[in-house]
Design a protein around this motif. Structure first.
Motif, PDB file in Angstrom:
ATOM      1  N   ARG A   7      41.098  19.529  17.677  1.00 48.63           N
ATOM      2  CA  ARG A   7      41.558  18.918  16.423  1.00 48.63           C
ATOM      3  C   ARG A   7      42.746  18.012  16.692  1.00 48.63           C
ATOM      4  NH1 ARG A   7      40.419  24.174  14.286  1.00 48.63           N
ATOM      5  NH2 ARG A   7      42.593  24.708  14.545  1.00 48.63           N
ATOM      6  N   GLY A   8      43.643  18.437  17.578  1.00 51.63           N
ATOM      7  CA  GLY A   8      44.796  17.613  17.905  1.00 51.63           C
ATOM      8  C   GLY A   8      44.385  16.308  18.556  1.00 51.63           C
ATOM      9  N   ARG A   9      43.385  16.367  19.414  1.00 43.24           N
ATOM     10  CA  ARG A   9      42.908  15.152  20.071  1.00 43.24           C
ATOM     11  C   ARG A   9      42.245  14.220  19.073  1.00 43.24           C
ATOM     12  NH1 ARG A   9      40.502  17.690  25.628  1.00 43.24           N
ATOM     13  NH2 ARG A   9      42.523  18.128  26.556  1.00 43.24           N
ATOM     14  N   SER A  10      41.460  14.753  18.162  1.00 43.27           N
ATOM     15  CA  SER A  10      40.804  13.882  17.185  1.00 43.27           C
ATOM     16  C   SER A  10      41.841  13.264  16.258  1.00 43.27           C
ATOM     17  CB  SER A  10      39.744  14.639  16.395  1.00 43.27           C
ATOM     18  OG  SER A  10      40.321  15.666  15.635  1.00 43.27           O
ATOM     19  N   GLY A  11      42.888  14.008  15.933  1.00 40.85           N
ATOM     20  CA  GLY A  11      43.956  13.457  15.101  1.00 40.85           C
ATOM     21  C   GLY A  11      44.711  12.352  15.814  1.00 40.85           C
ATOM     22  N   ALA A  12      45.022  12.570  17.087  1.00 38.56           N
ATOM     23  CA  ALA A  12      45.733  11.553  17.865  1.00 38.56           C
ATOM     24  C   ALA A  12      44.870  10.308  18.033  1.00 38.56           C
ATOM     25  CB  ALA A  12      46.131  12.125  19.222  1.00 38.56           C
ATOM     26  N   LEU A  13      43.592  10.494  18.335  1.00 39.86           N
ATOM     27  CA  LEU A  13      42.697   9.356  18.508  1.00 39.86           C
ATOM     28  C   LEU A  13      42.535   8.581  17.205  1.00 39.86           C
ATOM     29  CD1 LEU A  13      40.804   7.769  20.350  1.00 39.86           C
ATOM     30  CD2 LEU A  13      38.995   9.381  19.745  1.00 39.86           C
ATOM     31  N   SER A  14      42.373   9.288  16.094  1.00 40.00           N
ATOM     32  CA  SER A  14      42.212   8.587  14.814  1.00 40.00           C
ATOM     33  C   SER A  14      43.492   7.849  14.435  1.00 40.00           C
ATOM     34  CB  SER A  14      41.774   9.546  13.712  1.00 40.00           C
ATOM     35  OG  SER A  14      42.739  10.538  13.489  1.00 40.00           O
ATOM     36  N   LEU A  16      45.664   6.544  16.612  1.00 39.96           N
ATOM     37  CA  LEU A  16      45.732   5.374  17.492  1.00 39.96           C
ATOM     38  C   LEU A  16      44.785   4.271  17.040  1.00 39.96           C
ATOM     39  CD1 LEU A  16      45.940   7.073  20.997  1.00 39.96           C
ATOM     40  CD2 LEU A  16      47.729   5.746  19.866  1.00 39.96           C
ATOM     41  N   LEU A  17      43.626   4.652  16.536  1.00 34.67           N
ATOM     42  CA  LEU A  17      42.635   3.671  16.095  1.00 34.67           C
ATOM     43  C   LEU A  17      42.877   3.210  14.662  1.00 34.67           C
ATOM     44  CD1 LEU A  17      39.402   5.241  17.623  1.00 34.67           C
ATOM     45  CD2 LEU A  17      40.711   3.299  18.489  1.00 34.67           C
ATOM     46  N   GLY A  18      43.742   3.898  13.934  1.00 33.78           N
ATOM     47  CA  GLY A  18      44.006   3.531  12.546  1.00 33.78           C
ATOM     48  C   GLY A  18      42.868   3.884  11.617  1.00 33.78           C
ATOM     49  N   ILE A  19      42.187   4.977  11.908  1.00 32.96           N
ATOM     50  CA  ILE A  19      41.056   5.408  11.092  1.00 32.96           C
ATOM     51  C   ILE A  19      41.282   6.848  10.665  1.00 32.96           C
ATOM     52  CG2 ILE A  19      39.391   3.842  12.144  1.00 32.96           C
ATOM     53  CD1 ILE A  19      38.476   6.099  13.945  1.00 32.96           C
ATOM     54  N   GLY A  20      40.522   7.312   9.707  1.00 30.61           N
ATOM     55  CA  GLY A  20      40.627   8.698   9.269  1.00 30.61           C
ATOM     56  C   GLY A  20      40.017   9.650  10.286  1.00 30.61           C
ATOM     57  N   GLY A  21      40.522  10.865  10.337  1.00 32.83           N
ATOM     58  CA  GLY A  21      40.018  11.866  11.268  1.00 32.83           C
ATOM     59  C   GLY A  21      38.552  12.183  11.068  1.00 32.83           C
ATOM     60  N   GLY A  22      38.068  12.056   9.831  1.00 31.28           N
ATOM     61  CA  GLY A  22      36.665  12.331   9.546  1.00 31.28           C
ATOM     62  C   GLY A  22      35.723  11.376  10.254  1.00 31.28           C
ATOM     63  N   THR A  23      36.207  10.189  10.556  1.00 31.55           N
ATOM     64  CA  THR A  23      35.400   9.208  11.259  1.00 31.55           C
ATOM     65  C   THR A  23      35.070   9.690  12.668  1.00 31.55           C
ATOM     66  OG1 THR A  23      36.586   7.533  10.020  1.00 31.55           O
ATOM     67  CG2 THR A  23      35.264   6.764  11.852  1.00 31.55           C
ATOM     68  N   ILE A  24      35.921  10.537  13.212  1.00 24.77           N
ATOM     69  CA  ILE A  24      35.685  11.104  14.541  1.00 24.77           C
ATOM     70  C   ILE A  24      35.021  12.473  14.407  1.00 24.77           C
ATOM     71  CG2 ILE A  24      36.840  11.930  16.623  1.00 24.77           C
ATOM     72  CD1 ILE A  24      38.194   9.351  16.589  1.00 24.77           C
ATOM     73  N   ILE A  40      30.547  16.758   6.875  1.00 27.44           N
ATOM     74  CA  ILE A  40      31.423  15.963   6.007  1.00 27.44           C
ATOM     75  C   ILE A  40      32.420  16.872   5.300  1.00 27.44           C
ATOM     76  CG2 ILE A  40      31.480  14.535   3.920  1.00 27.44           C
ATOM     77  CD1 ILE A  40      28.771  13.362   4.865  1.00 27.44           C
ATOM     78  N   ALA A  41      31.939  17.977   4.751  1.00 28.23           N
ATOM     79  CA  ALA A  41      32.822  18.900   4.034  1.00 28.23           C
ATOM     80  C   ALA A  41      33.873  19.502   4.966  1.00 28.23           C
ATOM     81  CB  ALA A  41      31.999  20.012   3.383  1.00 28.23           C
ATOM     82  N   THR A  42      33.453  19.907   6.151  1.00 22.97           N
ATOM     83  CA  THR A  42      34.393  20.514   7.096  1.00 22.97           C
ATOM     84  C   THR A  42      35.423  19.499   7.563  1.00 22.97           C
ATOM     85  OG1 THR A  42      32.660  22.012   7.832  1.00 22.97           O
ATOM     86  CG2 THR A  42      34.571  21.790   9.265  1.00 22.97           C
ATOM     87  N   SER A  43      34.998  18.284   7.870  1.00 28.80           N
ATOM     88  CA  SER A  43      35.951  17.278   8.334  1.00 28.80           C
ATOM     89  C   SER A  43      36.911  16.873   7.228  1.00 28.80           C
ATOM     90  CB  SER A  43      35.227  16.057   8.883  1.00 28.80           C
ATOM     91  OG  SER A  43      34.656  15.306   7.843  1.00 28.80           O
ATOM     92  N   THR A  44      36.454  16.920   5.981  1.00 31.33           N
ATOM     93  CA  THR A  44      37.349  16.630   4.862  1.00 31.33           C
ATOM     94  C   THR A  44      38.443  17.685   4.769  1.00 31.33           C
ATOM     95  OG1 THR A  44      35.564  15.564   3.659  1.00 31.33           O
ATOM     96  CG2 THR A  44      37.456  16.271   2.373  1.00 31.33           C
ATOM     97  N   THR A  45      38.062  18.935   4.933  1.00 32.77           N
ATOM     98  CA  THR A  45      39.041  20.022   4.902  1.00 32.77           C
ATOM     99  C   THR A  45      40.024  19.883   6.048  1.00 32.77           C
ATOM    100  OG1 THR A  45      37.399  21.467   3.901  1.00 32.77           O
ATOM    101  CG2 THR A  45      39.313  22.525   4.894  1.00 32.77           C
ATOM    102  N   LEU A  46      39.521  19.640   7.246  1.00 30.76           N
ATOM    103  CA  LEU A  46      40.403  19.475   8.406  1.00 30.76           C
ATOM    104  C   LEU A  46      41.224  18.196   8.296  1.00 30.76           C
ATOM    105  CD1 LEU A  46      38.005  20.557  11.282  1.00 30.76           C
ATOM    106  CD2 LEU A  46      39.908  21.853  10.321  1.00 30.76           C
ATOM    107  N   GLY A  47      40.668  17.186   7.644  1.00 30.54           N
ATOM    108  CA  GLY A  47      41.356  15.913   7.489  1.00 30.54           C
ATOM    109  C   GLY A  47      42.665  16.033   6.745  1.00 30.54           C
ATOM    110  N   PHE A  48      42.748  16.966   5.814  1.00 35.34           N
ATOM    111  CA  PHE A  48      44.001  17.154   5.090  1.00 35.34           C
ATOM    112  C   PHE A  48      45.108  17.579   6.057  1.00 35.34           C
ATOM    113  CE2 PHE A  48      47.039  19.823   2.782  1.00 35.34           C
ATOM    114  CZ  PHE A  48      47.509  18.887   1.880  1.00 35.34           C
ATOM    115  N   LEU A  50      45.151  17.120   9.319  1.00 38.13           N
ATOM    116  CA  LEU A  50      45.414  15.991  10.212  1.00 38.13           C
ATOM    117  C   LEU A  50      46.342  14.985   9.538  1.00 38.13           C
ATOM    118  CD1 LEU A  50      41.830  15.288  11.633  1.00 38.13           C
ATOM    119  CD2 LEU A  50      43.763  16.257  12.867  1.00 38.13           C
ATOM    120  N   ALA A  51      46.098  14.720   8.268  1.00 38.83           N
ATOM    121  CA  ALA A  51      46.924  13.753   7.542  1.00 38.83           C
ATOM    122  C   ALA A  51      48.362  14.247   7.390  1.00 38.83           C
ATOM    123  CB  ALA A  51      46.313  13.471   6.170  1.00 38.83           C
ATOM    124  N   VAL A  52      48.528  15.525   7.076  1.00 39.47           N
ATOM    125  CA  VAL A  52      49.883  16.076   6.910  1.00 39.47           C
ATOM    126  C   VAL A  52      50.658  15.988   8.214  1.00 39.47           C
ATOM    127  CG1 VAL A  52      51.187  18.204   6.495  1.00 39.47           C
ATOM    128  CG2 VAL A  52      49.326  17.573   4.960  1.00 39.47           C
TER     129      VAL A  52
END
Length: 127
Positions: A7-14, A16-24, A40-48, A50-52
């Protein structure tokens, strides 16, 4: 690899790319044979989360930076944060509704088109 490291890697990558974590996360979950709607539902939950943590990181890394626009805390613009987060909260239920009503094949095509547009945007930004 699983767990918080992934999750940390997907957050860092998103970030760096300027995209939402759900895209990864959505393609990753789908690659792991998770149903697309569940991905989609799981990434939305995790996306919160990642955003914080991404917001906290951008605030902390830019606190000492001078010359930022007024209303900025570190590299976060408070007016943009309020606008983006309020819009996301307002339209999230509509997105959930659509993801359950749109046929799966069409949902895959829409998401693929979104990823293609993001990829073109990144490539154009590099040129």
């Amino acid at each position: 690899m699983t767990g918080p490291t992934n999750r940390g890697r997907s957050g860092a990558l998103s970030a760096l790319l300027g995209i939402g974590g759900g895209t990864i996360l959505v393609p990753f979950f789908h690659w792991c044979n998770v149903d697309l709607r569940r991905a989609i539902a799981t990434s939305t939950t995790l996306g919160f989360g990642l955003a914080v943590f991404g917001t906290i990181g951008f605030i902390m890394s830019g606190l000492e930076r001078s010359g930022l626009p007024s209303g900025s805390y570190g590299y976060i613009s408070l007016p943009a944060l309020i606008g983006i987060s309020s819009t996301a909260m307002l339209f999230a239920p509509y997105g959930v509704y659509l993801s359950h009503r749109v046929p799966l094949r069409r949902l895959k095509r829409i998401f693929s088109l979104l990823l293609l547009c993001l990829a073109v945007n990144i490539v154009v930004g590099l040129i």
